[in-house]
Design an enzyme around this catalytic site. Structure first.
Site, PDB file in Angstrom:
ATOM      1  N   HIS A 110      39.763  28.848  39.075  1.00  0.00           N
ATOM      2  CA  HIS A 110      39.125  27.534  39.168  1.00  0.00           C
ATOM      3  C   HIS A 110      37.624  27.769  39.179  1.00  0.00           C
ATOM      4  O   HIS A 110      37.079  28.352  40.115  1.00  0.00           O
ATOM      5  CB  HIS A 110      39.566  26.800  40.438  1.00  0.00           C
ATOM      6  CG  HIS A 110      40.990  26.354  40.409  1.00  0.00           C
ATOM      7  ND1 HIS A 110      41.834  26.455  41.482  1.00  0.00           N
ATOM      8  CD2 HIS A 110      41.729  25.800  39.403  1.00  0.00           C
ATOM      9  CE1 HIS A 110      43.029  25.972  41.153  1.00  0.00           C
ATOM     10  NE2 HIS A 110      42.993  25.572  39.899  1.00  0.00           N
ATOM     11  N   ARG A 155      34.822  26.223  39.615  1.00  0.00           N
ATOM     12  CA  ARG A 155      33.813  25.774  40.585  1.00  0.00           C
ATOM     13  C   ARG A 155      33.821  26.583  41.876  1.00  0.00           C
ATOM     14  O   ARG A 155      32.941  26.413  42.711  1.00  0.00           O
ATOM     15  CB  ARG A 155      33.993  24.281  40.906  1.00  0.00           C
ATOM     16  CG  ARG A 155      35.337  23.922  41.550  1.00  0.00           C
ATOM     17  CD  ARG A 155      35.526  22.403  41.605  1.00  0.00           C
ATOM     18  NE  ARG A 155      36.805  22.006  42.205  1.00  0.00           N
ATOM     19  CZ  ARG A 155      37.374  20.809  42.038  1.00  0.00           C
ATOM     20  NH1 ARG A 155      36.784  19.890  41.286  1.00  0.00           N
ATOM     21  NH2 ARG A 155      38.532  20.511  42.620  1.00  0.00           N
ATOM     22  N   GLU A 156      34.817  27.459  42.017  1.00  0.00           N
ATOM     23  CA  GLU A 156      34.941  28.232  43.256  1.00  0.00           C
ATOM     24  C   GLU A 156      34.100  29.503  43.167  1.00  0.00           C
ATOM     25  O   GLU A 156      34.614  30.628  43.157  1.00  0.00           O
ATOM     26  CB  GLU A 156      36.428  28.495  43.515  1.00  0.00           C
ATOM     27  CG  GLU A 156      37.166  27.150  43.700  1.00  0.00           C
ATOM     28  CD  GLU A 156      38.702  27.227  43.657  1.00  0.00           C
ATOM     29  OE1 GLU A 156      39.250  28.347  43.617  1.00  0.00           O
ATOM     30  OE2 GLU A 156      39.334  26.153  43.659  1.00  0.00           O
ATOM     31  N   ARG A 201      36.664  22.274  37.340  1.00  0.00           N
ATOM     32  CA  ARG A 201      37.716  23.118  37.902  1.00  0.00           C
ATOM     33  C   ARG A 201      38.597  23.758  36.833  1.00  0.00           C
ATOM     34  O   ARG A 201      39.025  24.903  36.955  1.00  0.00           O
ATOM     35  CB  ARG A 201      38.570  22.229  38.813  1.00  0.00           C
ATOM     36  CG  ARG A 201      39.920  22.765  39.261  1.00  0.00           C
ATOM     37  CD  ARG A 201      40.606  21.706  40.110  1.00  0.00           C
ATOM     38  NE  ARG A 201      42.011  21.970  40.353  1.00  0.00           N
ATOM     39  CZ  ARG A 201      42.477  22.638  41.416  1.00  0.00           C
ATOM     40  NH1 ARG A 201      41.657  23.138  42.311  1.00  0.00           N
ATOM     41  NH2 ARG A 201      43.778  22.804  41.572  1.00  0.00           N
ATOM     42  N   ASN A 228      45.882  26.645  37.449  1.00  0.00           N
ATOM     43  CA  ASN A 228      46.801  27.022  38.507  1.00  0.00           C
ATOM     44  C   ASN A 228      47.920  26.006  38.713  1.00  0.00           C
ATOM     45  O   ASN A 228      48.507  25.910  39.787  1.00  0.00           O
ATOM     46  CB  ASN A 228      46.071  27.258  39.831  1.00  0.00           C
ATOM     47  CG  ASN A 228      46.830  28.244  40.730  1.00  0.00           C
ATOM     48  OD1 ASN A 228      47.542  29.119  40.233  1.00  0.00           O
ATOM     49  ND2 ASN A 228      46.690  28.095  42.041  1.00  0.00           N
ATOM     50  N   ARG A 229      48.198  25.231  37.643  1.00  0.00           N
ATOM     51  CA  ARG A 229      49.401  24.406  37.621  1.00  0.00           C
ATOM     52  C   ARG A 229      50.150  24.693  36.324  1.00  0.00           C
ATOM     53  O   ARG A 229      51.126  24.022  36.002  1.00  0.00           O
ATOM     54  CB  ARG A 229      49.041  22.900  37.654  1.00  0.00           C
ATOM     55  CG  ARG A 229      48.274  22.454  38.893  1.00  0.00           C
ATOM     56  CD  ARG A 229      49.145  22.403  40.139  1.00  0.00           C
ATOM     57  NE  ARG A 229      48.419  21.877  41.288  1.00  0.00           N
ATOM     58  CZ  ARG A 229      47.595  22.598  42.045  1.00  0.00           C
ATOM     59  NH1 ARG A 229      47.401  23.881  41.777  1.00  0.00           N
ATOM     60  NH2 ARG A 229      46.956  22.025  43.069  1.00  0.00           N
ATOM     61  N   HIS A 280      40.715  32.169  45.608  1.00  0.00           N
ATOM     62  CA  HIS A 280      40.258  30.788  45.456  1.00  0.00           C
ATOM     63  C   HIS A 280      39.280  30.473  46.579  1.00  0.00           C
ATOM     64  O   HIS A 280      39.113  31.252  47.515  1.00  0.00           O
ATOM     65  CB  HIS A 280      41.443  29.821  45.600  1.00  0.00           C
ATOM     66  CG  HIS A 280      42.413  29.845  44.474  1.00  0.00           C
ATOM     67  ND1 HIS A 280      42.435  28.892  43.483  1.00  0.00           N
ATOM     68  CD2 HIS A 280      43.412  30.718  44.165  1.00  0.00           C
ATOM     69  CE1 HIS A 280      43.400  29.164  42.626  1.00  0.00           C
ATOM     70  NE2 HIS A 280      44.012  30.262  43.012  1.00  0.00           N
ATOM     71  N   SER A 281      38.645  29.326  46.480  1.00  0.00           N
ATOM     72  CA  SER A 281      37.929  28.793  47.652  1.00  0.00           C
ATOM     73  C   SER A 281      38.081  27.270  47.606  1.00  0.00           C
ATOM     74  O   SER A 281      38.289  26.715  46.537  1.00  0.00           O
ATOM     75  CB  SER A 281      36.436  29.192  47.624  1.00  0.00           C
ATOM     76  OG  SER A 281      35.711  28.428  46.681  1.00  0.00           O
ATOM     77  N   TYR A 282      37.919  26.527  48.643  1.00  0.00           N
ATOM     78  CA  TYR A 282      37.600  26.993  49.969  1.00  0.00           C
ATOM     79  C   TYR A 282      38.733  26.593  50.918  1.00  0.00           C
ATOM     80  O   TYR A 282      39.635  25.861  50.473  1.00  0.00           O
ATOM     81  CB  TYR A 282      36.284  26.350  50.421  1.00  0.00           C
ATOM     82  CG  TYR A 282      36.277  24.855  50.316  1.00  0.00           C
ATOM     83  CD1 TYR A 282      35.988  24.212  49.095  1.00  0.00           C
ATOM     84  CD2 TYR A 282      36.593  24.031  51.411  1.00  0.00           C
ATOM     85  CE1 TYR A 282      36.007  22.815  48.971  1.00  0.00           C
ATOM     86  CE2 TYR A 282      36.613  22.647  51.294  1.00  0.00           C
ATOM     87  CZ  TYR A 282      36.312  22.061  50.084  1.00  0.00           C
ATOM     88  OH  TYR A 282      36.332  20.666  49.954  1.00  0.00           O
ATOM     89  N   TYR A 286      49.865  22.063  50.517  1.00  0.00           N
ATOM     90  CA  TYR A 286      50.668  20.984  49.943  1.00  0.00           C
ATOM     91  C   TYR A 286      51.577  21.582  48.887  1.00  0.00           C
ATOM     92  O   TYR A 286      51.369  22.709  48.429  1.00  0.00           O
ATOM     93  CB  TYR A 286      49.761  19.916  49.310  1.00  0.00           C
ATOM     94  CG  TYR A 286      48.589  20.454  48.528  1.00  0.00           C
ATOM     95  CD1 TYR A 286      47.295  20.373  49.063  1.00  0.00           C
ATOM     96  CD2 TYR A 286      48.743  21.049  47.287  1.00  0.00           C
ATOM     97  CE1 TYR A 286      46.205  20.864  48.375  1.00  0.00           C
ATOM     98  CE2 TYR A 286      47.652  21.551  46.581  1.00  0.00           C
ATOM     99  CZ  TYR A 286      46.387  21.451  47.137  1.00  0.00           C
ATOM    100  OH  TYR A 286      45.300  21.940  46.447  1.00  0.00           O
ATOM    101  N   GLU A 316      42.279  31.639  50.050  1.00  0.00           N
ATOM    102  CA  GLU A 316      41.250  30.609  49.947  1.00  0.00           C
ATOM    103  C   GLU A 316      40.114  31.096  50.835  1.00  0.00           C
ATOM    104  O   GLU A 316      40.272  31.208  52.047  1.00  0.00           O
ATOM    105  CB  GLU A 316      41.772  29.248  50.440  1.00  0.00           C
ATOM    106  CG  GLU A 316      42.808  28.590  49.551  1.00  0.00           C
ATOM    107  CD  GLU A 316      42.198  27.731  48.443  1.00  0.00           C
ATOM    108  OE1 GLU A 316      40.962  27.674  48.338  1.00  0.00           O
ATOM    109  OE2 GLU A 316      42.971  27.138  47.677  1.00  0.00           O
TER     110      GLU A 316
END
Lengths: 263, 412
Positions: B178, B180-181, B230, B247-248, B299-301, B351, B373
């Site tokens: 992703h 933006r991380e 992202r 990541n989906r 990943h973050s965050y 989730y 994360e």
């Protein structure tokens, strides 16, 4: 992610001390900071009540019981911290009942605070004075910037944005939707003839679990000893728009409508 | 540079540190035993402070001697008066020493990567240049592999760390899926440097594969256009919206709850599993390698350390071991700066989310599959200040090491 929605946020302090109430609401509406609910799909079909287990996160503690025909009740225990310094600011006990009827949740909360009223008042006044003593109206973009920097001169405006955004997040969040304030894309101060300070903001909210970035226009008015006044309008899903890079800043006249009671 | 040398020479002189200004090194050719004896006499004259690099012993060998500046004339006069041949090897020793120091400093600068600031965020080009630098500086243990190209045709580079044969059991680490991380790509390049410099010194590292920028198109987009981007940058047929949530997009519960079917969504799963070349390239690489023992993704965050599953909320078969290992790793992370990570499966910790990478890797047979994360928990979120990059990388490294050690000790 347990978020909260309701007309009456359980402010401990009806006088609306910003540094204190923003803390409570920020930590409360940003529950994921402290607590995340544990939700297990029931093994026997979708009509049964959801079973929720205990979840510990730092000293956060979440329990839930299902109340037949009544909804889901969460019991929360968590610590709070000062948004600026990271210092421990106290702990809270809360119950949140999400009725089955989808009406706003019923919340009760009790917090212990490391600071007393006097200290909080003083901090509020310091923040206020800092802003009032600026020689020019505060204007800024991208706070923090891409690299996480916040210009010291823009910190007070950022702090107020955090407080104001927490109110927006409070109202928008649901049992399944939570938020963080990702960035202030723009801030513009409106100078008033009275003692109130007023800011126009565009803020980006990070929505969980959808991962969307929601752009909200926010108008904020404040005077220490008075409740924070927040008017806002959030853009809906960016259907058809390529990227959610945020709305233009500028006058919000005509597109805002007041939401929720003052507190 | 020269100024520093002059200054330090003066400084050294002022502190009565030995310098070799004006010292000469002579090579003396002796023709017979008599001449050797004369040099041995010279040797005995302590006030001359002669430093014989090759001592006078036999006429067959030359005699090399370092002469302090104030003895040079006296020694030369002695040699000449006795008709003993000599030549000047070094006119002024200090000059030679200074040049040598300079050469060393220069070569050290070339060899080390200290021009790359690990405590700041970099553009893709800068990161890619550093990958090349590491691969050349530590060529005996690091090699750069291209495993594919992104949608916009940017290369996907994996750094391979190992000394052994081709497919020894290996650990896979990726970052920046992703875009933006940002702290994840930054952490990954720091880890690359750390592994390279520690390799051999630490037994926890065996064979490692590190994908520092999994989503280069997205990363460039976060620099040029939208810091909060992202997804990938692939065009979606029939939609003005761009990009798929990489990541989906993995083949694990694909299409199930926790991913969107709307191309405009930030969690859009894509038209089909592995539709994204960024994902497909990794899948192919891992399948072809055939001996990946752990799959770790950054990943973050939120400060979480998670194991499968995300696509369903049932426990994986190795739940107990993964949970215990996760807790041990989180404990290591916390030991450095007190940063707390919450441990649990994806579904129960955050989730339900389908199509995630560690679900795929786990179901594929890679038991030790974890998703990190990193910092923070929301104050700065994606916009983590650069001052936190190195502390984040340092603590994350401890967690990764803990897992690597367990993998090393528990082959399967």
């Amino acid at each position: 992610m347990a978020g909260l929605r309701g007309g009456n946020p359980p402010r401990q302090d009806p006088k609306g001390h910003v540094s204190h109430s923003s803390l409570s609401s920020a930590s409360f509406s940003m529950l994921s900071d402290q607590v995340s609910p544990l939700i297990q799909r029931p093994k026997t079909g979708p009509r049964k009540e959801m079973l929720v287990g205990k979840h510990r996160r730092r000293d956060g503690n979440l329990q839930q019981g299902s109340i037949p025909d009544s909804g889901h009740k969460y019991y929360l225990q968590f610590t709070t911290e000062d948004y600026k310094s990271g210092e421990n600011a106290g702990s809270c006990l809360a119950t949140v009942l999400y009725p089955k009827t989808k009406s706003p949740p019923v919340v009760s909360i009790k917090c212990t605070h490391t600071k007393d009223q006097k200290q909080i008042q003083e901090e509020d006044n310091r923040l206020y004075q800092k802003i009032r003593h600026q020689t020019k109206p505060i204007i800024g973009n991208n706070i923090p910037d891409s690299y996480g920097n916040i210009e010291p001169a823009l910190e007070p405006a950022w702090a107020l944005a955090v407080a104001g955004s927490s109110y927006i997040m409070w109202e928008k969040s649901t049992e399944n939707l939570g938020y963080f304030m990702a960035q202030v894309t723009s801030v513009k101060q409106w100078i008033r003839k009275d003692d109130f300070i007023e800011f126009d903001y565009t803020v980006l909210l990070h929505e969980i679990p959808t991962q969307e970035i929601i752009s909200c226009h926010m108008r904020l008015t404040w005077l220490p000893g008075h409740p924070l006044k927040v008017k806002y309008f959030c853009a809906s899903e960016n259907q058809g728009l390529e990227d959610g890079s945020g709305m233009e800043s500028g006058s919000a006249a005509g597109i805002l409508h007041e939401r929720g009671a003052n507190f | 540079m020269k100024l520093i040398l002059i200054f330090s020479a003066l400084f050294g002189a002022s502190l009565c540190l030995e310098t070799f200004v004006g010292h000469q090194v002579l090579r003396i050719k002796t023709r017979n035993e008599e001449e050797v004896k004369k040099l041995q006499l010279l040797e005995s004259l302590e006030h001359l402070a002669l430093d014989f690099w090759i001592n006078p012993s036999t006429p067959d060998l030359p005699v090399d001697v370092r002469i302090p500046a104030n003895s040079v004339q006296a020694v030369k006069a002695f040699l000449e008066s006795h008709g003993i041949e000599y030549s000047i090897l070094i006119e002024d020793l200090q000059v030679v020493l200074d040049k040598e120091k300079e050469d060393m400093a220069c070569s050290q600068r070339d060899r080390s990567s200290d021009s790359f600031n690990y405590g700041t965020y970099h553009t893709l080009d800068s990161i890619y240049a550093e990958l090349d630098h590491l691969a050349s500086e530590y060529g005996h243990i690091v090699s750069k592999l291209q495993i594919g190209v992104s949608y916009e045709k940017r290369p996907l580079y994996v750094l391979k760390f190992s000394t052994g044969g081709s497919n020894r059991p290996a650990i896979w680490i990726d970052a920046g899926i992703h875009s933006r991380e940002w702290v994840t790509q930054a952490t990954a390049i720091w880890i690359a440097k750390k592994i390279a410099s520690d390799y051999g010194k630490s037994s926890s590292i065996t064979s490692l594969l590190l994908l520092t920028v999994s989503n280069p198109d997205g990363y460039v987009f976060t620099h040029t256009t939208n810091r909060m981007w992202r997804k990938t940058r692939s065009k979606n047929q029939g939609s003005p919206c761009v990009g798929v949530d990489p990541n989906r997009n993995w083949d694990a519960g694909f299409g199930g709850p926790g991913a969107s079917s709307n191309p405009c969504s930030d969690s859009y799963r894509g038209p089909s599993a592995n539709s994204e070349v960024e994902v497909k390239s990794v899948v192919n690489f891992i399948k072809n390698h055939g001996n990946i023992q752990a799959f770790l993704t950054l990943h973050s965050y939120s400060q979480l350390l998670m194991y499968p599953y995300g696509y369903k909320c049932t426990e994986p078969a190795d739940y107990a071991e993964l949970d215990a290992l996760g807790r041990a790793a989180a404990s290591s992370i916390q030991s450095l700066y007190g940063t707390t990570f919450t441990v649990g499966s994806i579904c129960t910790t955050i989730y339900q989310a389908s199509g995630g990478s560690i679900d795929w890797s786990y179901d594929y047979g890679i038991k030790y599959s974890f998703a990190f994360e990193l910092r923070d928990t929301g104050r700065y979120g994606f916009l983590l200040p650069a001052s936190q990059i190195i502390p984040t990388a340092e603590e994350t490294w401890l967690g990764l090491k803990k897992i690597m050690e367990h993998v090393r000790d528990n082959p399967y």
